[in-house]
Design a protein around this motif. Structure first.
Motif, PDB file in Angstrom:
ATOM      1  N   PRO A 132       1.177  -2.419  14.880  1.00 15.25           N
ATOM      2  CA  PRO A 132       0.387  -3.083  13.843  1.00 15.25           C
ATOM      3  C   PRO A 132      -0.360  -1.776  13.042  1.00 15.25           C
ATOM      4  CG  PRO A 132      -1.209  -3.655  15.721  1.00 15.25           C
ATOM      5  CD  PRO A 132       0.214  -2.845  16.186  1.00 15.25           C
ATOM      6  N   LEU A 133       0.353  -2.045  11.844  1.00 17.31           N
ATOM      7  CA  LEU A 133      -0.386  -0.966  10.708  1.00 17.31           C
ATOM      8  C   LEU A 133      -1.555  -1.230  10.348  1.00 17.31           C
ATOM      9  CD1 LEU A 133       0.857   1.585   9.647  1.00 17.31           C
ATOM     10  CD2 LEU A 133       1.498   0.243   7.424  1.00 17.31           C
ATOM     11  N   THR A 134      -2.740  -0.261  10.489  1.00 13.52           N
ATOM     12  CA  THR A 134      -3.868  -0.261  10.385  1.00 13.52           C
ATOM     13  C   THR A 134      -4.436  -0.024   8.991  1.00 13.52           C
ATOM     14  OG1 THR A 134      -4.589   1.481  11.343  1.00 13.52           O
ATOM     15  CG2 THR A 134      -4.705  -0.575  12.764  1.00 13.52           C
ATOM     16  N   ASP A 135      -3.749   0.628   7.977  1.00 10.92           N
ATOM     17  CA  ASP A 135      -3.996   1.256   6.909  1.00 10.92           C
ATOM     18  C   ASP A 135      -4.013   0.207   5.787  1.00 10.92           C
ATOM     19  OD1 ASP A 135      -4.330   2.502   4.369  1.00 10.92           O
ATOM     20  OD2 ASP A 135      -3.005   4.354   4.855  1.00 10.92           O
ATOM     21  N   LYS A 136      -5.383  -0.244   5.557  1.00 11.17           N
ATOM     22  CA  LYS A 136      -5.426  -1.422   4.420  1.00 11.17           C
ATOM     23  C   LYS A 136      -5.226  -1.100   2.991  1.00 11.17           C
ATOM     24  CE  LYS A 136      -7.909  -3.732   7.642  1.00 11.17           C
ATOM     25  NZ  LYS A 136      -6.673  -4.484   8.499  1.00 11.17           N
ATOM     26  N   ASN A 137      -4.580   0.151   2.768  1.00  9.27           N
ATOM     27  CA  ASN A 137      -4.180   0.766   1.192  1.00  9.27           C
ATOM     28  C   ASN A 137      -2.762   0.232   1.415  1.00  9.27           C
ATOM     29  OD1 ASN A 137      -6.676   1.662   0.563  1.00  9.27           O
ATOM     30  ND2 ASN A 137      -6.404   3.386   1.778  1.00  9.27           N
ATOM     31  N   VAL A 138      -1.921   0.080   2.590  1.00  5.84           N
ATOM     32  CA  VAL A 138      -0.560  -0.277   2.563  1.00  5.84           C
ATOM     33  C   VAL A 138      -0.339  -1.786   2.225  1.00  5.84           C
ATOM     34  CG1 VAL A 138       1.563  -0.036   3.742  1.00  5.84           C
ATOM     35  CG2 VAL A 138      -0.160   1.674   4.021  1.00  5.84           C
ATOM     36  N   PRO A 139       0.686  -2.101   1.543  1.00  8.99           N
ATOM     37  CA  PRO A 139       0.747  -3.636   1.149  1.00  8.99           C
ATOM     38  C   PRO A 139       1.502  -4.156   2.421  1.00  8.99           C
ATOM     39  CG  PRO A 139       2.208  -2.306   0.178  1.00  8.99           C
ATOM     40  CD  PRO A 139       1.177  -1.474   0.657  1.00  8.99           C
ATOM     41  N   THR A 140       1.361  -5.536   2.810  1.00 10.30           N
ATOM     42  CA  THR A 140       1.990  -6.168   4.131  1.00 10.30           C
ATOM     43  C   THR A 140       3.450  -6.085   3.797  1.00 10.30           C
ATOM     44  OG1 THR A 140       1.604  -8.040   3.199  1.00 10.30           O
ATOM     45  CG2 THR A 140       0.035  -7.167   4.987  1.00 10.30           C
ATOM     46  N   GLN A 141       3.717  -6.245   2.358  1.00  9.16           N
ATOM     47  CA  GLN A 141       5.383  -6.251   2.171  1.00  9.16           C
ATOM     48  C   GLN A 141       5.708  -5.602   0.960  1.00  9.16           C
ATOM     49  OE1 GLN A 141       5.693 -10.697   1.698  1.00  9.16           O
ATOM     50  NE2 GLN A 141       7.136 -10.643   3.654  1.00  9.16           N
TER      51      GLN A 141
END
Length: 149
Positions: A132-141
């Motif tokens: 799972p990617l944990t960087d909240k600044n990256v959009p999920t899609q």
């Protein structure tokens, strides 16, 4: 010199002959498919950024995947120590990053890269993990506009 063994598998895109050195082991499986551990990457077309991550033992289990860096420059993936050990990483440059691709039925204009669970593959050890990617600044899609391409 010993000839590399090949195995013939059935897939949704037809019968494929796979060299055993192209099999990728996912010790933990993939998210939602933890019981499936052996996969291979199938090229759909030459020079296409899209591949199929195909299960070696389940013909109907294949994921459309892509190299996210073919579409975006900034996609920060950090390999944690557990994944690094699972992948048997000696050199981070050996690790390829893939993401799953969603193409809604009848709506190719809504094709999206799923950025929340990158798939990491060590090209040398032929081991993979999905993390799972944990960087909240990256959009999920990331939506792609692929009409006419």
């Amino acid at each position: 010199m010993e000839k590399q063994k090949e195995i013939v598998i059935e897939t949704r895109i037809g019968t494929q002959s796979i060299s055993m050195d192209k099999v990728i082991e996912f010790p933990r499986g993939l998210l939602g498919f933890e019981d499936h551990h052996s996969f291979t990457l199938l090229q759909l077309r030459d020079a296409s950024p899209f591949l199929v991550l195909q299960s070696m033992d389940a013909p109907n289990l294949g994921f459309l995947v892509a190299d996210p860096y073919s579409f975006i420059d900034d996609y920060p993936v950090v390999i944690n120590s557990v994944d690094e050990e699972t992948l048997q990483v000696d050199d981070p440059a050996d690790v390829a990053v893939l993401v799953t691709v969603t193409i809604p039925h009848g709506r190719p204009e809504n094709t999206a890269l799923n950025l929340s669970g990158p798939i990491l593959v060590n090209r040398k050890s032929r081991r993979g993990v999905q993390t799972p990617l944990t960087d909240k600044n990256v959009p999920t899609q990331l939506y792609l506009n692929i009409e006419g391409k």
